[in-house]
Each structure stands twice: as C-alpha cells, then as structure tokens.
Scaffold this motif. Structure first.
Motif, PDB file in Angstrom:
ATOM      1  N   SER A  97       0.866  -1.173   0.000  1.00 47.51           N
ATOM      2  CA  SER A  97       0.000   0.000   0.000  1.00 47.51           C
ATOM      3  C   SER A  97       0.901   1.220   0.000  1.00 47.51           C
ATOM      4  CB  SER A  97      -0.910   0.010   1.246  1.00 47.51           C
ATOM      5  OG  SER A  97      -1.601   1.232   1.374  1.00 47.51           O
ATOM      6  N   ARG A  98       0.315   2.399  -0.200  1.00 48.70           N
ATOM      7  CA  ARG A  98       1.076   3.627  -0.044  1.00 48.70           C
ATOM      8  C   ARG A  98       1.138   4.066   1.410  1.00 48.70           C
ATOM      9  NH1 ARG A  98      -1.911   7.453  -4.316  1.00 48.70           N
ATOM     10  NH2 ARG A  98      -3.670   6.409  -3.299  1.00 48.70           N
ATOM     11  N   SER A  99       0.347   3.419   2.262  1.00 50.79           N
ATOM     12  CA  SER A  99       0.235   3.807   3.671  1.00 50.79           C
ATOM     13  C   SER A  99       0.838   2.757   4.586  1.00 50.79           C
ATOM     14  CB  SER A  99      -1.241   4.006   4.033  1.00 50.79           C
ATOM     15  OG  SER A  99      -1.414   4.114   5.426  1.00 50.79           O
ATOM     16  N   VAL A 105       5.909  -0.652   1.355  1.00 53.04           N
ATOM     17  CA  VAL A 105       5.235   0.620   1.100  1.00 53.04           C
ATOM     18  C   VAL A 105       5.781   1.215  -0.193  1.00 53.04           C
ATOM     19  CG1 VAL A 105       4.745   2.920   1.989  1.00 53.04           C
ATOM     20  CG2 VAL A 105       4.990   1.004   3.583  1.00 53.04           C
ATOM     21  N   ASP A 125       4.201   3.262  -4.145  1.00 49.66           N
ATOM     22  CA  ASP A 125       3.133   3.664  -5.060  1.00 49.66           C
ATOM     23  C   ASP A 125       3.270   2.865  -6.351  1.00 49.66           C
ATOM     24  OD1 ASP A 125       1.452   4.908  -6.887  1.00 49.66           O
ATOM     25  OD2 ASP A 125       1.988   6.942  -6.284  1.00 49.66           O
ATOM     26  N   ASP A 145       4.383   4.588  -9.615  1.00 51.14           N
ATOM     27  CA  ASP A 145       5.699   5.234  -9.661  1.00 51.14           C
ATOM     28  C   ASP A 145       6.733   4.191 -10.091  1.00 51.14           C
ATOM     29  OD1 ASP A 145       8.253   6.264  -9.054  1.00 51.14           O
ATOM     30  OD2 ASP A 145       7.510   7.418  -7.347  1.00 51.14           O
TER      31      ASP A 145
END
Length: 256
Positions: free
Chosen positions: A41-43, A66, A68, A71
């Motif tokens: 996840s990004r979180s 972690v 994105d 990206d």
C-alpha cells in the motif's frame, strides 16, 4: 496427493493494494496456503493494521512493502529490495485499483487518466518489474485482477470499464510474451463483492434488488470466495493454464 498441487509453502507472493478488500482477502488465502505474503500500500499505517488482521487469522509469514504502484522508480526499487531481502517473487497479484462514478459526459479528463493510471499503468509497471526477475528463473505466476466489467459495460463507470477491458487484454498479451519463459499469467474477474470500491452500490437498496435478480446465484460474493481462485492460479494446479480469465461472479457473465 492432489492437494499438494495447491500447496504454496516456500513461495513468496506480492499482492498490490492489499491493505483491505479483495487484495487483503487474496493475501490471506495465499498465506493460509503456505506462501510468504508481502502486503503493499502507499500507507505504512494501513499495512500495519492489515498485517495485524492476517496474524490474528493465523497467517504467520507476512511482510509489508510501502510503495506507489504508479511510480516506476519506486516499484523497481521495491521489487529489487524484496528480491534481495525477502526472496524471489514467485507470485505477483496485480490488485491495486481505483473507481470513480460519474456520468460519462461529466467525467473530468484528469480523473479518467487517474483511473487508467492506477488500473492499467500500474499492472504494466509492476508486472514488468517482477517479470524481469522471473524470466531468468524461467518460472513465475502473475495474476491480474480483472472484473465482470472486463466483459460488460455499466453506466457511470465507463473509465473503470475501459481499464478492466484493457487489463483483460494485457493479461493475454503478457501470456503471449512471457509463457515461453515458464511464466503463467492469468486473471481473476470478480463479480460484485462488498468492498470500498463498491460502497455506493452496497449502500443502494435498488442495487441489492437488481443484483438479486441479475446474478443467477442471487447474492453478493463473499471476499473469502476469491481465495480459492487465487490459490489455484498461483499454484502447480494451474500449470497448463495461461492467458485465462477466471470469472468469480455468481454466474453473471454466463447469462443475459
């Protein structure tokens, strides 16, 4: 024994967008089948909570990553780190997805592009990064999360439908390119499940009534009902299955 065909012990599985919903359910299933699961996840906070949920369910081998998925630089770095520090990625599940509901004539171009970036660009970026490690090993499993809307249109979600049609064909293209290297690339096409992406439908009484009539099984899918399909496509049980989309939809795509 035939059950050994489904054993994922010793394998490493990266599941994108797996802090909740379909991704978390699939990660749990792969973990229960013996795999080391890497949640993404990004979180970091969301991953911490998701990992705790899996541990409470009895899944022991859990890692988190972690980054994105849209990206490319971050993905390349994360995949290299996983390969070096956790182990070779045997299974990739491209699950991260985005949904937005608006009439098509009102849909902002920037939102259209954002849906496609998450739902189409990301599986390409992550799939390519992982496949570059799988190809020299001449083995691997890639599972792309498609949808019943890979086949069927629906009002107010045309960008999502567009993206899921694209990921269906990307799955077939990946098979055409990478099957020669021992990589099996398949898709899972969920029907309607109660997830965050479907919140608007979950809260709609009229949709509940429509689904009860439209789906031959007459109900929503339960998230754990996706685990078996994922285990099958990730395991030796599907060794000669490639370029296939397995619809887990209660029969929706089978009838008119």
């Amino acid at each position: 024994m035939a059950t050994r065909l489904f054993d994922l012990t010793g394998r490493v599985a990266l599941v994108t967008g797996s802090s909740r919903g379909i991704g978390l359910a699939i990660a749990r299933g792969l973990g229960e089948a013996g795999a080391t699961v890497i949640l993404n996840s990004r979180s970091a906070e969301a991953l911490h909570d998701a990992a705790g949920t899996l541990r409470e369910a009895g899944v022991e081998r859990i890692e988190t990553a972690v980054f994105d998925v849209t990206d490319q630089g971050a993905v390349t770095e994360a995949v290299a780190t996983i390969e070096a520090e956790i182990g070779p990625i045997d299974i990739l599940v491209n699950n991260a997805g985005l949904q937005k509901r608006l009439p098509l004539e009102e849909f902002p171009l920037e939102d259209f592009r954002r849906v496609l970036e998450t739902n189409v660009d990301a599986p390409f970026i992550v799939g390519q990064a992982v496949a570059r490690h799988m190809i020299p090993r001449r083995k691997g499993r890639i599972i792309n999360i498609c949808s019943v809307t890979s086949e069927l249109g629906r009002a107010t979600i045309t960008p999502y439908v567009t993206s899921k049609g694209a990921i269906k064909m990307m799955t077939k293209g990946m098979c055409a390119e990478w099957a020669r290297y021992g990589i099996n690339v398949n898709g899972i096409g969920p029907g309607w499940f109660k997830t965050e992406l479907n919140r608007a439908l979950v809260e709609s009484e009229s949709f509940h009534a429509w689904l009860a009539q439209r789906a031959p099984m007459g109900r929503w899918g339960e998230l754990e009902e996706l685990a078996g399909a994922a285990i099958f496509l990730a395991s030796d049980a599907s060794s000669y299955v490639n370029g296939h989309i397995l619809y887990v939809d209660g029969g929706v795509t089978a009838v008119v």
